[in-house]
Design a protein around this motif. Structure first.
Motif, PDB file in Angstrom:
ATOM      1  N   ALA A 164       4.277  -2.634 -37.284  1.00  0.00           N
ATOM      2  CA  ALA A 164       3.231  -2.633 -36.172  1.00  0.00           C
ATOM      3  C   ALA A 164       2.930  -3.201 -36.485  1.00  0.00           C
ATOM      4  N   ALA A 165       2.123  -2.999 -38.073  1.00  0.00           N
ATOM      5  CA  ALA A 165       0.898  -3.834 -38.120  1.00  0.00           C
ATOM      6  C   ALA A 165       1.027  -5.330 -38.156  1.00  0.00           C
ATOM      7  N   VAL A 166       1.927  -5.746 -38.756  1.00  0.00           N
ATOM      8  CA  VAL A 166       2.595  -6.938 -38.700  1.00  0.00           C
ATOM      9  C   VAL A 166       1.852  -8.113 -37.092  1.00  0.00           C
ATOM     10  N   GLU A 167       2.759  -7.544 -36.142  1.00  0.00           N
ATOM     11  CA  GLU A 167       2.486  -7.378 -35.000  1.00  0.00           C
ATOM     12  C   GLU A 167       0.899  -7.514 -33.810  1.00  0.00           C
ATOM     13  N   SER A 168      -0.087  -6.284 -35.232  1.00  0.00           N
ATOM     14  CA  SER A 168      -1.677  -6.370 -34.840  1.00  0.00           C
ATOM     15  C   SER A 168      -2.349  -7.860 -35.631  1.00  0.00           C
ATOM     16  N   MET A 169      -2.009  -8.134 -37.193  1.00  0.00           N
ATOM     17  CA  MET A 169      -2.054  -9.498 -37.176  1.00  0.00           C
ATOM     18  C   MET A 169      -2.219 -10.660 -36.530  1.00  0.00           C
ATOM     19  N   VAL A 170      -0.514 -10.495 -36.076  1.00  0.00           N
ATOM     20  CA  VAL A 170      -0.115 -12.020 -35.863  1.00  0.00           C
ATOM     21  C   VAL A 170      -1.127 -12.228 -34.091  1.00  0.00           C
ATOM     22  N   LEU A 171      -1.594 -11.099 -33.906  1.00  0.00           N
ATOM     23  CA  LEU A 171      -2.487 -11.351 -32.537  1.00  0.00           C
ATOM     24  C   LEU A 171      -3.880 -11.628 -32.444  1.00  0.00           C
ATOM     25  N   ASN A 172      -4.663 -11.125 -33.573  1.00  0.00           N
ATOM     26  CA  ASN A 172      -5.747 -11.356 -34.299  1.00  0.00           C
ATOM     27  C   ASN A 172      -6.041 -13.090 -34.801  1.00  0.00           C
ATOM     28  N   LEU A 173      -5.143 -13.241 -36.004  1.00  0.00           N
ATOM     29  CA  LEU A 173      -4.495 -14.500 -36.473  1.00  0.00           C
ATOM     30  C   LEU A 173      -4.922 -15.262 -35.334  1.00  0.00           C
ATOM     31  N   SER A 174      -4.385 -15.353 -34.178  1.00  0.00           N
ATOM     32  CA  SER A 174      -4.002 -16.340 -33.657  1.00  0.00           C
ATOM     33  C   SER A 174      -4.892 -16.851 -33.027  1.00  0.00           C
ATOM     34  N   ALA A 175      -6.569 -16.174 -33.055  1.00  0.00           N
ATOM     35  CA  ALA A 175      -7.733 -16.400 -32.026  1.00  0.00           C
ATOM     36  C   ALA A 175      -8.300 -17.579 -33.311  1.00  0.00           C
ATOM     37  N   GLU A 176      -8.261 -17.386 -34.374  1.00  0.00           N
ATOM     38  CA  GLU A 176      -8.216 -17.969 -35.732  1.00  0.00           C
ATOM     39  C   GLU A 176      -7.786 -18.694 -36.024  1.00  0.00           C
ATOM     40  N   LEU A 177      -6.239 -19.135 -36.263  1.00  0.00           N
ATOM     41  CA  LEU A 177      -5.652 -20.648 -36.696  1.00  0.00           C
ATOM     42  C   LEU A 177      -5.348 -21.068 -34.974  1.00  0.00           C
ATOM     43  N   GLY A 178      -5.805 -20.857 -34.449  1.00  0.00           N
ATOM     44  CA  GLY A 178      -5.666 -21.357 -33.058  1.00  0.00           C
ATOM     45  C   GLY A 178      -6.881 -22.457 -32.801  1.00  0.00           C
ATOM     46  N   ARG A 179      -7.999 -22.109 -33.339  1.00  0.00           N
ATOM     47  CA  ARG A 179      -8.899 -23.117 -33.650  1.00  0.00           C
ATOM     48  C   ARG A 179      -8.484 -24.655 -34.553  1.00  0.00           C
ATOM     49  N   ARG A 180      -7.069 -23.994 -35.528  1.00  0.00           N
ATOM     50  CA  ARG A 180      -7.353 -25.568 -36.346  1.00  0.00           C
ATOM     51  C   ARG A 180      -5.977 -25.999 -35.719  1.00  0.00           C
ATOM     52  N   GLY A 181      -5.211 -25.904 -34.079  1.00  0.00           N
ATOM     53  CA  GLY A 181      -4.592 -26.202 -34.237  1.00  0.00           C
ATOM     54  C   GLY A 181      -3.217 -25.351 -34.632  1.00  0.00           C
ATOM     55  N   ILE A 182      -3.387 -24.031 -35.592  1.00  0.00           N
ATOM     56  CA  ILE A 182      -1.660 -23.896 -35.588  1.00  0.00           C
ATOM     57  C   ILE A 182      -1.269 -22.235 -34.360  1.00  0.00           C
ATOM     58  N   THR A 183      -0.358 -22.295 -34.735  1.00  0.00           N
ATOM     59  CA  THR A 183       0.085 -21.371 -33.929  1.00  0.00           C
ATOM     60  C   THR A 183       0.908 -19.967 -35.008  1.00  0.00           C
ATOM     61  N   ILE A 184       1.105 -18.761 -34.113  1.00  0.00           N
ATOM     62  CA  ILE A 184       1.405 -17.698 -35.030  1.00  0.00           C
ATOM     63  C   ILE A 184       2.059 -16.723 -34.629  1.00  0.00           C
ATOM     64  N   ASN A 185       3.433 -16.383 -34.440  1.00  0.00           N
ATOM     65  CA  ASN A 185       3.643 -16.028 -33.533  1.00  0.00           C
ATOM     66  C   ASN A 185       4.539 -14.444 -34.787  1.00  0.00           C
ATOM     67  N   ALA A 186       5.500 -14.118 -34.345  1.00  0.00           N
ATOM     68  CA  ALA A 186       6.279 -12.910 -34.889  1.00  0.00           C
ATOM     69  C   ALA A 186       7.728 -12.619 -33.362  1.00  0.00           C
ATOM     70  N   ILE A 187       9.280 -12.424 -34.713  1.00  0.00           N
ATOM     71  CA  ILE A 187       9.629 -12.137 -33.909  1.00  0.00           C
ATOM     72  C   ILE A 187      10.127 -10.809 -34.239  1.00  0.00           C
ATOM     73  N   ALA A 188      10.527  -9.593 -33.455  1.00  0.00           N
ATOM     74  CA  ALA A 188      11.005  -8.527 -33.983  1.00  0.00           C
ATOM     75  C   ALA A 188      12.192  -7.925 -33.503  1.00  0.00           C
ATOM     76  N   PRO A 189      13.081  -8.092 -34.327  1.00  0.00           N
ATOM     77  CA  PRO A 189      15.146  -8.021 -34.525  1.00  0.00           C
ATOM     78  C   PRO A 189      15.698  -6.851 -34.184  1.00  0.00           C
ATOM     79  N   GLY A 190      15.872  -6.413 -33.166  1.00  0.00           N
ATOM     80  CA  GLY A 190      16.642  -5.385 -33.372  1.00  0.00           C
ATOM     81  C   GLY A 190      17.875  -5.048 -33.683  1.00  0.00           C
ATOM     82  N   GLY A 191      18.737  -4.394 -34.246  1.00  0.00           N
ATOM     83  CA  GLY A 191      20.221  -4.109 -34.359  1.00  0.00           C
ATOM     84  C   GLY A 191      20.931  -5.551 -35.311  1.00  0.00           C
ATOM     85  N   THR A 192      21.025  -6.591 -36.052  1.00  0.00           N
ATOM     86  CA  THR A 192      21.263  -7.256 -36.331  1.00  0.00           C
ATOM     87  C   THR A 192      22.984  -6.779 -37.667  1.00  0.00           C
ATOM     88  N   ALA A 193      23.377  -8.118 -38.069  1.00  0.00           N
ATOM     89  CA  ALA A 193      25.134  -7.858 -38.296  1.00  0.00           C
ATOM     90  C   ALA A 193      24.720  -8.211 -39.949  1.00  0.00           C
TER      91      ALA A 193
END
Length: 261
Positions: A164-193
């Motif tokens: 959950a902390a990772v999702e908060s980091m992604v949200l907040n860092l998007s504003a900072e990195l967006g000024r530099r033209g860098i995107t930041i997102n996350a994947i939340a996988p479910g059950g994977t083999a």
């Protein structure tokens, strides 16, 4: 490796942490198949990392494996610096390294907390810090959360909190990195083999069901698609967020859970 998806990462350089197995290996394979030079970060499984590199190179890709424990930010910095020294730039960070943890509240120790957050949370934060220092406009950062960040699972509090902390980091860092033209997102996988799912998957079931309902039946009941994802299916999400089609998506977490409910 296949060229069926085109070459949208031609001329790009990607670092994939946790890239020797599971989802990370599938992400490295997908990015390499689409033209990226891939640096595979691994902690302990050198044989798997080396075998993956050989496979990617044999298919015409550019790849190398470097050891780095993401729990140590200095090692992560060295990994990324060496990747840039080898290939001249950094365009994509796919942060896939992570560890699981199940424990009842009364059994969680400070050492458990430090270990889980050092890899799953601190490790990803400092991977972003080091990677962003080398990125310019068009840089893509994709971190790894989990469906556990938004779903209650018995004895999974510590792991879920670290994600959950990772999702908060992604949200907040998007504003900072967006000024530099860098995107930041996350994947939340479910059950994977993956190997991790084989070892820990039963922990996601309600304790009263673990001895009475086979995992296949439980998945059929609790997932719209009724099955585990294949690592390649999850890797497609990382590739999407790392590509040009996702240029206007940032600060978001994409669930890839097969309709888990």
């Amino acid at each position: 490796m296949t060229a069926a998806h085109g070459r949208r990462f031609e001329g790009k350089v990607a670092v994939v942490t946790g890239g020797s197995r599971g989802i990370g290996a599938a992400v490295a394979t997908r990015l390499a198949a689409e033209g990226a030079a891939v640096v595979i970060g691994y902690r302990g499984n050198q044989q798997a990392a080396d075998e993956l590199v050989r496979s990617l190179v044999a298919e015409g890709g550019r790849a190398m494996a470097l050891r780095a424990d993401v729990a140590d930010p200095e090692q992560t910095g060295t990994l990324i610096d060496r990747a840039v020294a080898e290939f001249g730039q950094l365009d994509v960070l796919a942060s896939c390294a992570g560890i699981e943890h199940f424990d009842a509240l009364q059994d969680i120790t400070p050492a458990d907390f430090d270990r889980v957050f050092a890899v799953n949370t601190r490790g990803q934060l400092f991977a972003v810090q080091h990677a962003a220092a080398h990125m310019g406009v068009g840089g893509r950062i994709v971190l790894t959360s989990s469906v556990s960040a938004s779903r209650a699972v018995f004895h999974h509090t510590l792991y879920a909190a670290s994600k959950a902390a990772v999702e908060s980091m992604v949200l907040n860092l998007s504003a900072e990195l967006g000024r530099r033209g860098i995107t930041i997102n996350a994947i939340a996988p479910g059950g994977t083999a993956t190997d991790m799912a084989a070892e820990h998957g039963a922990g996601y079931q309600h304790p009263q069901l673990r001895d009475t309902m086979p995992m296949e039946q439980w998945l059929a009941v609790h997932g719209a698609l009724g099955r585990l994802a294949q690592p390649e299916e999850v890797a497609a999400g990382y590739a999407f967020l790392a590509g040009d089609d996702a240029a206007y998506i940032t600060g978001r977490t994409l669930p890839l859970d097969g309709g888990f409910f």
